[in-house]
Design a protein around this motif. Structure first.
Motif, short mmCIF file in Angstrom:
data_model
loop_
_atom_site.label_atom_id
_atom_site.label_comp_id
_atom_site.label_asym_id
_atom_site.label_seq_id
_atom_site.Cartn_x
_atom_site.Cartn_y
_atom_site.Cartn_z
N ARG A 178 47.89 -19.93 48.99
CA ARG A 178 48.52 -18.78 49.65
C ARG A 178 47.98 -18.60 51.06
N ILE A 179 46.69 -18.85 51.24
CA ILE A 179 46.12 -18.77 52.59
C ILE A 179 46.83 -19.80 53.48
N LEU A 180 47.01 -21.01 52.96
CA LEU A 180 47.72 -22.03 53.73
C LEU A 180 49.15 -21.57 54.04
N LEU A 236 37.98 -22.03 60.99
CA LEU A 236 37.59 -21.87 59.59
C LEU A 236 38.16 -20.54 59.11
N LEU A 237 39.01 -20.62 58.12
CA LEU A 237 39.55 -19.39 57.53
C LEU A 237 38.45 -18.78 56.68
N ASP A 238 38.03 -17.59 57.09
CA ASP A 238 36.84 -17.00 56.47
C ASP A 238 37.02 -15.49 56.34
N PRO A 239 37.08 -15.00 55.10
CA PRO A 239 37.27 -13.55 54.92
C PRO A 239 36.11 -12.72 55.48
N TRP A 240 34.97 -13.39 55.75
CA TRP A 240 33.79 -12.67 56.28
C TRP A 240 33.75 -12.71 57.80
N ALA A 241 34.71 -13.30 58.44
CA ALA A 241 34.71 -13.42 59.91
C ALA A 241 34.92 -12.06 60.56
N LYS A 295 39.58 -14.41 60.17
CA LYS A 295 40.04 -13.84 58.90
C LYS A 295 41.52 -13.50 58.96
N ILE A 296 42.10 -13.40 57.79
CA ILE A 296 43.49 -12.96 57.65
C ILE A 296 43.43 -11.57 57.05
N VAL A 297 44.18 -10.65 57.66
CA VAL A 297 44.13 -9.26 57.20
C VAL A 297 45.54 -8.72 56.98
N ASN A 305 30.22 -15.32 41.40
CA ASN A 305 28.91 -15.88 41.78
C ASN A 305 28.97 -16.70 43.07
N LYS A 306 30.07 -16.57 43.78
CA LYS A 306 30.21 -17.39 44.98
C LYS A 306 30.42 -16.56 46.24
N LYS A 307 29.79 -15.42 46.25
CA LYS A 307 29.94 -14.53 47.39
C LYS A 307 29.39 -15.19 48.67
N LYS A 308 30.11 -15.02 49.75
CA LYS A 308 29.69 -15.55 51.07
C LYS A 308 29.49 -17.06 51.11
N THR A 309 30.27 -17.77 50.33
CA THR A 309 30.16 -19.23 50.36
C THR A 309 30.96 -19.84 51.51
N THR A 310 32.00 -19.15 51.96
CA THR A 310 32.81 -19.70 53.06
C THR A 310 32.00 -19.82 54.36
N PRO A 311 31.23 -18.79 54.75
CA PRO A 311 30.46 -18.94 55.99
C PRO A 311 29.52 -20.14 55.96
N PRO A 337 45.95 -12.19 49.52
CA PRO A 337 45.65 -13.07 48.38
C PRO A 337 44.61 -14.10 48.81
N ASP A 338 43.70 -14.47 47.91
CA ASP A 338 42.65 -15.40 48.34
C ASP A 338 42.80 -16.80 47.76
N ARG A 339 43.93 -17.06 47.09
CA ARG A 339 44.16 -18.43 46.60
C ARG A 339 44.34 -19.37 47.78
N ILE A 393 40.46 -25.14 58.43
CA ILE A 393 39.67 -25.43 57.23
C ILE A 393 39.70 -24.25 56.27
N ILE A 394 40.04 -24.55 55.04
CA ILE A 394 40.07 -23.55 53.98
C ILE A 394 39.03 -23.96 52.95
N GLY A 395 38.24 -23.02 52.49
CA GLY A 395 37.22 -23.34 51.50
C GLY A 395 37.86 -23.69 50.16
N GLY A 396 37.49 -24.83 49.60
CA GLY A 396 37.98 -25.20 48.27
C GLY A 396 37.16 -24.46 47.23
N ILE A 397 37.39 -23.16 47.20
CA ILE A 397 36.56 -22.28 46.37
C ILE A 397 37.48 -21.40 45.52
N VAL A 398 37.14 -21.31 44.24
CA VAL A 398 37.88 -20.41 43.35
C VAL A 398 36.87 -19.42 42.79
N ASP A 399 37.19 -18.16 42.91
CA ASP A 399 36.27 -17.11 42.43
C ASP A 399 36.76 -16.55 41.12
N THR A 400 36.10 -16.91 40.05
CA THR A 400 36.42 -16.19 38.82
C THR A 400 35.17 -15.47 38.31
N1 SAM Z 1 33.90 -16.55 47.54
C1 SAM Z 1 34.30 -16.97 48.85
C2 SAM Z 1 33.50 -16.22 49.89
O1 SAM Z 1 32.91 -15.18 49.56
O2 SAM Z 1 33.42 -16.66 51.03
C3 SAM Z 1 35.82 -16.77 49.05
C4 SAM Z 1 36.62 -17.91 48.49
S1 SAM Z 1 38.41 -17.72 48.58
C5 SAM Z 1 38.81 -17.67 46.90
C6 SAM Z 1 38.96 -19.35 49.00
C7 SAM Z 1 39.18 -19.62 50.47
O3 SAM Z 1 40.32 -18.94 50.92
C8 SAM Z 1 38.07 -19.18 51.39
O4 SAM Z 1 37.04 -20.13 51.46
C9 SAM Z 1 38.78 -19.02 52.73
O5 SAM Z 1 38.91 -20.25 53.42
C10 SAM Z 1 40.15 -18.56 52.28
N2 SAM Z 1 40.34 -17.11 52.38
C11 SAM Z 1 40.48 -16.25 51.34
N3 SAM Z 1 40.72 -15.00 51.79
C12 SAM Z 1 40.76 -15.06 53.15
C13 SAM Z 1 40.99 -14.12 54.20
N4 SAM Z 1 41.24 -12.83 53.97
N5 SAM Z 1 40.93 -14.57 55.47
C14 SAM Z 1 40.69 -15.86 55.75
N6 SAM Z 1 40.48 -16.79 54.80
C15 SAM Z 1 40.51 -16.42 53.52
#
Ligand code: SAM
Length: 197
Positions: free
Chosen positions: A174-176, A105-110, A158-160, A135-141, A169-171, A125-132
């Protein structure tokens, strides 16, 4: 020095297949679809289309799966819906049908950073989440917790960029793209991130 620049051949599909015994699925998980505004939903659809375009460069495009894909997603999606894999139900059910019991699971909080040791899983797995709205903080975990409840082993990664998620970039597309650059072209994470900044 520039004459010595590395030549990077594009792998043929056969070479790729030999390199990756089984092609993984790249899953965009729409578990949080209903938390988005209409405008954000439109952005998700666009990013899924762009993800398909990227995958086509390397694979067939079928490896792109969208789970929790409801009728609204299908009607809003303007890309080639018949050429990707859509699954209306939970991600865990899709994985079980495909015989996949462990995912990344690609997760910026990992805590752990994605590495090539992770490239042996059956699905990313990438979260189908768009943050504008912010209000969706920590939704990936939460996506990971949902999978674990259903008995799937989840490697949260996580990707760093130079050790930090700032500057990555969190689109979704782009993560893919970053994963594909690392996995298929063997680029380092920093190089791959730079290319998608
Ligand atoms: N608001 C979400 C959160 O706080 O968890 C982040 C959503 S981000 C716009 C969309 C997706 O891109 C995430 O669910 C995650 O799968 C992936 N993603 C974005 N930045 C990432 C990172 N630095 N490392 C790994 N995955 C990332």
């Amino acid at each position: 020095l520039c004459m010595m620049e590395k030549f990077e051949p594009v792998l043929t599909p056969e070479e790729l297949k030999a390199k990756l015994p089984e092609w993984p699925y790249f899953i965009i998980d729409l578990y949080h679809w209903d938390r988005h505004t209409q405008k954000e939903k439109g952005k998700i659809c666009l990013q899924v289309s762009q993800s398909y375009g990227l995958l086509r460069d390397y694979f067939t495009g079928r490896e792109l799966a969208v789970t929790w894909a409801n009728d609204e997603f299908k009607s809003m999606f303007h890309g080639p819906i018949g050429r990707i894999t859509t699954y209306a139900g939970p991600t865990a059910d899709f994985l079980k049908e495909k015989g996949i019991d462990e995912v990344v699971l690609l997760d910026p909080w990992a805590e752990e950073v994605l590495s090539e040791k992770d490239f042996d899983v059956g699905a990313f797995i990438i979260g189908g989440i768009v943050d504008t709205g912010g209000n969706k903080k920590k939704t990936t975990p939460k996506i990971g917790e949902e999978l674990e409840r259903a008995g799937i082993r989840v490697r949260r990664r996580k990707i760093v960029l130079k050790g930090d998620i700032v500057g990555v970039p969190d689109r979704i597309n782009r993560i893919l793209g970053i994963i594909l650059k690392m996995m298929v072209e063997g680029k380092s994470m920093d190089e791959a991130v730079y290319e998608f900044q």
